[in-house]
Design a protein around this motif. Structure first.
Motif, short mmCIF file in Angstrom:
data_model
loop_
_atom_site.label_atom_id
_atom_site.label_comp_id
_atom_site.label_asym_id
_atom_site.label_seq_id
_atom_site.Cartn_x
_atom_site.Cartn_y
_atom_site.Cartn_z
N ARG A 118 -75.08 52.75 82.10
CA ARG A 118 -75.19 52.30 83.27
C ARG A 118 -76.23 51.18 83.25
NH1 ARG A 118 -75.78 56.84 87.62
NH2 ARG A 118 -76.90 57.74 85.99
N SER A 119 -77.55 51.54 82.64
CA SER A 119 -78.45 50.61 82.55
C SER A 119 -78.45 49.46 81.46
CB SER A 119 -79.97 51.39 82.20
OG SER A 119 -79.80 51.90 80.96
N GLY A 120 -77.47 49.87 80.56
CA GLY A 120 -77.18 48.79 79.42
C GLY A 120 -78.38 49.46 78.09
N ASP A 121 -79.08 50.34 78.36
CA ASP A 121 -80.23 50.64 77.42
C ASP A 121 -79.47 51.28 76.05
OD1 ASP A 121 -82.69 51.60 79.68
OD2 ASP A 121 -82.13 49.24 78.87
N ASN A 122 -78.57 51.98 76.37
CA ASN A 122 -77.81 52.81 75.22
C ASN A 122 -76.33 52.49 74.95
OD1 ASN A 122 -79.93 54.85 76.81
ND2 ASN A 122 -80.27 55.04 74.54
N SER A 137 -72.64 48.57 88.58
CA SER A 137 -73.78 49.08 87.93
C SER A 137 -73.55 50.87 88.10
CB SER A 137 -74.84 48.79 88.57
OG SER A 137 -75.00 48.99 89.90
N THR A 138 -72.84 51.17 88.93
CA THR A 138 -72.90 52.87 88.98
C THR A 138 -72.28 53.54 87.62
OG1 THR A 138 -72.37 52.57 91.29
CG2 THR A 138 -71.73 54.54 90.34
N TYR A 139 -71.46 52.72 86.86
CA TYR A 139 -70.88 53.23 85.69
C TYR A 139 -70.97 52.79 84.32
CZ TYR A 139 -67.61 54.06 89.81
OH TYR A 139 -67.22 54.35 90.98
N ALA A 140 -70.90 53.68 83.43
CA ALA A 140 -70.93 53.43 82.13
C ALA A 140 -69.84 52.55 82.00
CB ALA A 140 -71.15 54.61 81.07
N ILE A 185 -75.38 43.14 84.27
CA ILE A 185 -75.27 43.60 85.37
C ILE A 185 -75.02 42.67 86.63
CG2 ILE A 185 -76.05 45.31 87.36
CD1 ILE A 185 -77.16 47.07 84.88
N ALA A 186 -75.99 41.68 86.43
CA ALA A 186 -75.84 40.58 87.45
C ALA A 186 -74.60 39.94 87.72
CB ALA A 186 -76.90 39.63 87.32
N LYS A 187 -73.83 39.84 86.44
CA LYS A 187 -72.54 39.13 86.51
C LYS A 187 -71.10 40.14 86.59
CE LYS A 187 -74.36 35.10 83.89
NZ LYS A 187 -74.07 34.28 82.58
N ASN A 188 -71.70 41.35 86.81
CA ASN A 188 -70.64 42.31 86.70
C ASN A 188 -69.84 41.94 85.38
OD1 ASN A 188 -71.48 43.35 89.09
ND2 ASN A 188 -69.96 42.96 90.38
N ALA A 189 -70.48 41.90 84.24
CA ALA A 189 -69.62 41.70 83.23
C ALA A 189 -69.84 42.55 81.88
CB ALA A 189 -69.59 40.20 82.61
N VAL A 190 -69.06 42.95 80.84
CA VAL A 190 -69.28 43.47 80.13
C VAL A 190 -68.63 42.85 78.62
CG1 VAL A 190 -68.71 45.80 78.62
CG2 VAL A 190 -68.93 45.68 81.08
N TYR A 191 -69.33 43.07 77.63
CA TYR A 191 -68.91 42.02 76.52
C TYR A 191 -68.58 42.87 75.18
CZ TYR A 191 -70.90 38.51 79.63
OH TYR A 191 -71.26 37.77 80.69
N LEU A 192 -67.92 42.60 74.24
CA LEU A 192 -67.75 43.06 73.00
C LEU A 192 -67.86 42.08 71.95
CD1 LEU A 192 -67.48 45.74 71.64
CD2 LEU A 192 -64.84 45.38 71.61
N ILE A 239 -71.58 45.93 71.75
CA ILE A 239 -71.12 46.08 73.26
C ILE A 239 -72.57 45.65 74.04
CG2 ILE A 239 -71.84 48.61 73.44
CD1 ILE A 239 -69.43 48.81 75.31
N SER A 240 -72.32 45.19 75.11
CA SER A 240 -73.38 44.64 75.94
C SER A 240 -72.85 44.40 77.43
CB SER A 240 -74.12 43.53 75.55
OG SER A 240 -73.49 42.43 75.47
N ARG A 241 -73.73 44.50 78.32
CA ARG A 241 -73.54 44.23 79.77
C ARG A 241 -74.55 43.30 80.47
NH1 ARG A 241 -72.80 49.80 82.63
NH2 ARG A 241 -72.16 48.72 84.31
#
Length: 125
Positions: A53-57, A30-33, A74-81, A70-72
């Motif tokens: 980092r927050s997923g808001d933007n 969660s530290t990183y974009a 944080i609880a799952k440590n995952a990013v999606y496209l 794009i979305s993330r």
């Protein structure tokens, strides 16, 4: 250290959809974009989309705006496209990366120290 594993690529017809996933482990996710890049044969790796980092933007390359999301999680440590209305020119290996050097532009590959192995996306016409 950060480990990244991309998945979800494949072969799809033009107009179709795919959802890519990126699983991250290691340093605090969660530290990183987080950003997706892609690289087509014979071309340089190019920016696709990034999420804060927050997923808001979120921000997108003009070539994918309105088609990709794009979305993330944080609880799952995952990013999606999520990729919709795919075109043959979207064919590339897709990579996710944490933006570990935020003083540089998100579009600049030097902002990123860690890369996964990538996942191949092929769009047929």
């Amino acid at each position: 250290q950060v480990q990244l594993v991309e998945s979800g690529g494949g072969l799809v017809q033009a107009g179709g959809s795919l959802r890519l996933s990126c699983a991250a482990s290691g340093r605090t996710f969660s530290t990183y974009a987080m950003t997706w890049f892609r690289q087509a044969p014979g071309k340089e790796r190019e920016f696709v989309a990034t999420v804060t980092r927050s997923g808001d933007n979120t921000y997108y390359a003009d070539s994918v705006k309105g088609r990709f999301t794009i979305s993330r999680d944080i609880a799952k440590n995952a990013v999606y496209l999520q990729m919709n209305s795919l075109k043959p020119e979207d064919t590339a290996v897709y990579y996710c990366a944490p933006r570990t050097r935020p003083s540089l532009s998100a579009y600049d590959r030097r902002s990123y120290e860690y890369w996964g192995q990538g996942t191949q996306v092929t769009v047929s016409s």
